[in-house]
Design a protein around this motif. Structure first.
Motif, PDB file in Angstrom:
ATOM      1  N   THR A  14     -47.359   7.740  34.236  1.00 13.07           N
ATOM      2  CA  THR A  14     -46.730   7.939  32.929  1.00 13.07           C
ATOM      3  C   THR A  14     -47.589   8.841  32.042  1.00 13.07           C
ATOM      4  O   THR A  14     -47.083   9.785  31.420  1.00 13.07           O
ATOM      5  CB  THR A  14     -46.510   6.579  32.224  1.00 13.07           C
ATOM      6  OG1 THR A  14     -45.728   5.733  33.079  1.00 13.07           O
ATOM      7  CG2 THR A  14     -45.791   6.767  30.897  1.00 13.07           C
ATOM      8  N   TYR A  44     -43.021   4.553  41.047  1.00 16.11           N
ATOM      9  CA  TYR A  44     -42.202   3.518  41.696  1.00 16.11           C
ATOM     10  C   TYR A  44     -41.997   3.828  43.176  1.00 16.11           C
ATOM     11  O   TYR A  44     -42.104   2.948  44.036  1.00 16.11           O
ATOM     12  CB  TYR A  44     -40.826   3.435  41.023  1.00 16.11           C
ATOM     13  CG  TYR A  44     -40.799   2.782  39.668  1.00 16.11           C
ATOM     14  CD1 TYR A  44     -40.736   1.402  39.535  1.00 16.11           C
ATOM     15  CD2 TYR A  44     -40.807   3.555  38.501  1.00 16.11           C
ATOM     16  CE1 TYR A  44     -40.678   0.796  38.274  1.00 16.11           C
ATOM     17  CE2 TYR A  44     -40.751   2.966  37.249  1.00 16.11           C
ATOM     18  CZ  TYR A  44     -40.693   1.589  37.142  1.00 16.11           C
ATOM     19  OH  TYR A  44     -40.649   0.992  35.901  1.00 16.11           O
ATOM     20  N   HIS A  70     -36.081   1.620  38.651  1.00 10.87           N
ATOM     21  CA  HIS A  70     -36.669   0.424  38.038  1.00 10.87           C
ATOM     22  C   HIS A  70     -35.806  -0.806  38.323  1.00 10.87           C
ATOM     23  O   HIS A  70     -36.316  -1.847  38.756  1.00 10.87           O
ATOM     24  CB  HIS A  70     -36.817   0.625  36.530  1.00 10.87           C
ATOM     25  CG  HIS A  70     -37.334  -0.576  35.804  1.00 10.87           C
ATOM     26  ND1 HIS A  70     -38.685  -0.874  35.730  1.00 10.87           N
ATOM     27  CD2 HIS A  70     -36.696  -1.581  35.142  1.00 10.87           C
ATOM     28  CE1 HIS A  70     -38.846  -2.007  35.060  1.00 10.87           C
ATOM     29  NE2 HIS A  70     -37.658  -2.451  34.691  1.00 10.87           N
ATOM     30  N   ARG A 103     -36.712  -4.047  40.564  1.00  7.37           N
ATOM     31  CA  ARG A 103     -36.916  -5.283  39.795  1.00  7.37           C
ATOM     32  C   ARG A 103     -35.974  -6.402  40.236  1.00  7.37           C
ATOM     33  O   ARG A 103     -36.330  -7.579  40.190  1.00  7.37           O
ATOM     34  CB  ARG A 103     -36.727  -4.987  38.312  1.00  7.37           C
ATOM     35  CG  ARG A 103     -36.902  -6.225  37.437  1.00  7.37           C
ATOM     36  CD  ARG A 103     -37.716  -5.917  36.217  1.00  7.37           C
ATOM     37  NE  ARG A 103     -38.252  -7.122  35.606  1.00  7.37           N
ATOM     38  CZ  ARG A 103     -38.964  -7.137  34.512  1.00  7.37           C
ATOM     39  NH1 ARG A 103     -39.266  -5.998  33.928  1.00  7.37           N
ATOM     40  NH2 ARG A 103     -39.421  -8.260  34.005  1.00  7.37           N
ATOM     41  N   PHE A 163     -43.582  -7.251  39.601  1.00 10.40           N
ATOM     42  CA  PHE A 163     -43.265  -6.805  38.251  1.00 10.40           C
ATOM     43  C   PHE A 163     -43.796  -7.778  37.193  1.00 10.40           C
ATOM     44  O   PHE A 163     -43.756  -7.488  36.012  1.00 10.40           O
ATOM     45  CB  PHE A 163     -41.753  -6.636  38.090  1.00 10.40           C
ATOM     46  CG  PHE A 163     -41.241  -5.334  38.626  1.00 10.40           C
ATOM     47  CD1 PHE A 163     -40.964  -4.268  37.785  1.00 10.40           C
ATOM     48  CD2 PHE A 163     -41.042  -5.156  39.988  1.00 10.40           C
ATOM     49  CE1 PHE A 163     -40.500  -3.062  38.280  1.00 10.40           C
ATOM     50  CE2 PHE A 163     -40.575  -3.960  40.496  1.00 10.40           C
ATOM     51  CZ  PHE A 163     -40.302  -2.901  39.644  1.00 10.40           C
ATOM     52  N   TYR A 170     -40.966   8.056  38.075  1.00 10.09           N
ATOM     53  CA  TYR A 170     -40.189   7.698  39.277  1.00 10.09           C
ATOM     54  C   TYR A 170     -41.068   7.747  40.521  1.00 10.09           C
ATOM     55  O   TYR A 170     -40.984   6.879  41.402  1.00 10.09           O
ATOM     56  CB  TYR A 170     -39.002   8.659  39.418  1.00 10.09           C
ATOM     57  CG  TYR A 170     -38.419   8.736  40.805  1.00 10.09           C
ATOM     58  CD1 TYR A 170     -37.469   7.809  41.241  1.00 10.09           C
ATOM     59  CD2 TYR A 170     -38.817   9.744  41.686  1.00 10.09           C
ATOM     60  CE1 TYR A 170     -36.938   7.888  42.525  1.00 10.09           C
ATOM     61  CE2 TYR A 170     -38.290   9.822  42.956  1.00 10.09           C
ATOM     62  CZ  TYR A 170     -37.362   8.897  43.371  1.00 10.09           C
ATOM     63  OH  TYR A 170     -36.840   8.967  44.641  1.00 10.09           O
ATOM     64  N   VAL A 218     -35.183   7.399  37.147  1.00  9.31           N
ATOM     65  CA  VAL A 218     -36.229   6.389  36.973  1.00  9.31           C
ATOM     66  C   VAL A 218     -35.624   5.061  36.507  1.00  9.31           C
ATOM     67  O   VAL A 218     -36.104   3.983  36.890  1.00  9.31           O
ATOM     68  CB  VAL A 218     -37.344   6.887  36.020  1.00  9.31           C
ATOM     69  CG1 VAL A 218     -36.913   6.907  34.573  1.00  9.31           C
ATOM     70  CG2 VAL A 218     -38.593   6.033  36.159  1.00  9.31           C
ATOM     71  N   LEU A 270     -48.583   3.168  38.110  1.00  8.87           N
ATOM     72  CA  LEU A 270     -47.469   3.511  37.228  1.00  8.87           C
ATOM     73  C   LEU A 270     -47.972   3.945  35.854  1.00  8.87           C
ATOM     74  O   LEU A 270     -47.452   4.898  35.265  1.00  8.87           O
ATOM     75  CB  LEU A 270     -46.522   2.315  37.091  1.00  8.87           C
ATOM     76  CG  LEU A 270     -45.208   2.566  36.342  1.00  8.87           C
ATOM     77  CD1 LEU A 270     -44.406   3.689  36.994  1.00  8.87           C
ATOM     78  CD2 LEU A 270     -44.373   1.287  36.291  1.00  8.87           C
TER      79      LEU A 270
END
Length: 462
Positions: free
Chosen positions: A98, A148, A210, A214, A223, A145, A206, A94
Motif C-alpha cells: 500500500t 493479496y 479482498h 476474506r 485476516f 491487489y 482489489v 500488504l
C-alpha cells in the motif's frame, strides 16, 4: 535423470500455473482492450497510450517485483505449518504494498516531463500527459491487489486472483466502451475514457480480491488481529530485503522494453505504434511464462521449507522443460502469422489512415519475427528467476539482470535502432540479445547454487 521424472510433474505444474496464467492474461487484456478500442481513433492516439503506459509499466514492474517477496516467505511458512508466520507475512506485505503504491503514483505523475526530454512526437506527448495522471492513480489499487495475490499464491491458492481479475475485466470493458466513445449518458472522452476505465476496474479488482479471500475458510483466519501494534521492524526488513532486489530485477527488464518504446518513438509515431502492437502480442505469450514463474516460486519455496533439495531440482527442471515446450509453440505461431496478427490492432477501413497503416503493418510484421526468436529466451529467464526467488536468492540475480539488459541488450538496441537501417527491428534484436544473456547467466547461477545446497544438506545429514 530420465525425462519421465520431469514430465510427470507437468500436470501439477499446470494445475498451479493455469489460474496464474489466466490472471496474468487478464492483466494483459486490460492493455489489449485499451489498444484495440483506442486504435480505432487513430495512430496518434494509439502511440499516446503506448507512451503513457510505458511510464505506468515502470511503476507497475517495481510494485509487482517487490510484492513477489510475499510468495516465497508464505510458501516456506506453509511448509513449516507456521500460521503465525503466514499471518505476519501477509499483514506486513500488504502494508508495504500500500505504501509503495502511493509512492509510485506520486513519482509517476512527477516524471511526465521526461517525455519531452526523450524527443517524443509533441502531439503524442501532449495527449499522453493527462492519460498518465489518471492511470498512475491505478497503481495504488493494483499494487495492493498484488499483496493479496502473492499471499494467496504462497498458499498454493492461485485461482482467486484469476476470479478477481476476470470480474475486473468485465468492469473495464464496459467503462472503456461507454467512456471512450460516449455511449448512452456517458461523455465521449477518447483516451481519457480508457484511462478512467482502467482506474475504475483496478479499484474493483482489489475490492473483489479482498472479499473473495476474506469470505473463504482457508484465508479467513489470516485476516484477524490486524493492528499497527503488531507491525515489527524485523519482518518489514525481511520483506524489503527480498522485495527490493526482486523489484530491481523486474525494473531492469521492463525499463529495457520501455526504452524500446521511447527509441521507437524517436523514429516516428508509426514505428512506435508498430512497437506497441508487437509488444502487446509478445507480452500475451509472456504471461504463460509468468504463470510458470509463480509456480516455480511456490514449489521451490515449499521444497526449501522441507529441506528437500534433490526434489527441488527435479521440480525446477520440470518447469524449465515445460516452459521451453510451450514457448517453442508460440515462436512457431508468431512466424506463421506474423503478416496477419498486426491487422487486429488497426482500423483497416479508415481510408485516411491507409498510408500509416501500411507502414505500421510492415514494421510490426518484422518485429514479430524477432519476437518469435526470443520467446524461448524470455520464457526461460523468467522461470529461472522464479526458482531463484523461491530459494530467496535475489541479490546476485539482480546484478545478472542489470548486466544482461543494460550492458548487453540496451547498447545493441540503441546502436542498431539509431545508427543502422535496421531501425525498429534493430531495437528488438537488442532485446533478444539481453534476454538470451539473462536466461543463460541465471540458469548457470541456479545450477551452481542448487548443487552447493545439495552438498551442504548431505553434510548436515551425515
Amino acid at each position: 535423470m530420465k525425462r519421465s521424472q520431469y514430465t510427470k510433474e507437468f500436470s501439477y505444474n499446470l494445475k498451479l500455473a493455469y489460474p496464474v496464467i489466466l490472471g496474468m492474461l487478464g492483466h494483459t487484456l486490460i492493455g489489449i482492450v485499451d489498444n484495440f478500442m483506442v486504435g480505432s481513433l487513430g495512430s496518434t492516439e494509439l502511440a499516446a497510450v503506448s507512451l503513457g503506459n510505458s511510464f505506468i509499466f515502470i511503476g507497475l514492474s517495481l510494485g509487482i517485483g517487490f510484492s513477489t517477496a510475499i510468495t516465497p516467505l508464505t510458501a516456506e511458512a506453509d511448509a513449516e505449518k507456521n500460521d503465525k508466520k503466514i499471518r505476519s507475512t501477509f499483514h506486513h506485505g500488504l502494508l508495504l504494498c500500500t505504501i509503495l503504491g502511493v509512492t509510485l503514483f506520486i513519482l509517476t505523475v512527477l516524471s511526465k516531463p521526461i517525455m519531452y526530454l526523450m524527443h517524443q512526437p509533441t502531439a503524442v506527448a501532449d495527449m499522453a500527459a493527462p492519460y498518465i495522471d489518471w492511470v498512475a492513480f491505478s497503481l495504488i489499487p493494483v499494487i495492493m491487489y498484488q499483496g493479496y495475490k502473492q499471499f494467496a499464491d504462497g498458499l498454493s491458492q492461485t485461482k482467486y486472483s484469476m476470479y478477481a481479475i476476470f470480474m475486473a475485466n468485465v468492469v473495464h470493458i464496459f467503462f472503456n466502451y461507454v467512456l471512450i466513445y460516449g455511449i448512452w449518458i456517458f461523455p465521449k472522452l477518447g483516451i481519457l475514457g480508457a484511462a478512467l476505465g482502467t482506474v475504475i476496474s483496478r479499484i474493483m479488482m482489489v475490492v473483489f480480491m479482498h472479499f473473495l479471500l476474506r469470505k473463504n475458510a482457508v484465508f479467513k483466519r489470516y485476516f484477524k488481529n490486524f493492528s499497527f501494534k503488531e507491525i515489527r521492524k524485523s519482518m518489514l526488513k525481511k520483506i524489503i530485503n527480498l522485495g527490493f532486489p526482486s523489484a530491481m530485477q523486474m525494473l531492469f527488464e521492463v525499463a529495457l522494453f520501455t526504452m524500446a518504446i521511447w527509441l521507437s518513438g524517436s523514429l516516428g509515431k508509426n514505428s512506435q505504434a508498430a512497437n506497441q502492437i508487437a509488444l502487446i502480442l509478445s507480452s500475451t505469450t509472456f504471461m504463460i511464462a509468468m504463470g510458470l514463474n509463480v509456480t516455480a516460486m511456490i514449489r521451490v519455496s515449499y521444497a526449501k521449507g522441507l529441506n528437500d533439495y534433490k526434489n527441488l531440482i527435479t521440480i525446477a527442471r520440470s518447469i524449465f522443460l515445460l516452459t521451453i515446450i510451450l514457448e517453442t509453440f508460440f515462436a512457431i505461431t508468431f512466424v506463421a502469422l506474423h503478416n496477419y496478427l498486426p491487422h487486429l490492432f488497426l482500423n483497416m477501413d479508415d481510408v485516411t489512415q491507409s498510408l500509416d497503416n501500411t507502414e505500421i503493418l510492415l514494421i510490426a510484421s518484422k518485429l514479430l519475427l524477432v519476437a518469435a526468436v526470443f520467446q524461448i529466451s524470455d520464457g526461460m529467464q523468467v522461470v529461472v528467476l522464479g526458482a531463484l526467488r523461491g530459494l530467496q536468492d535475489v541479490k546476485i540475480p539482480m546484478y545478472i539482470t542489470f548486466v544482461a539488459y543494460w550492458l548487453i541488450g540496451f547498447p545493441i538496441s540503441f546502436y542498431l535502432g539509431k545508427y543502422t537501417d535496421f531501425k525498429a527491428t534493430g531495437i528488438w534484436i537488442g532485446l533478444l540479445a539481453g534476454l538470451t544473456a539473462a536466461a543463460l547467466f541465471l540458469y548457470i547461477r541456479f545450477a551452481r547454487l542448487t548443487k552447493k545446497l545439495v552438498l551442504e544438506n548431505q553434510k548436515d545429514l551425515s
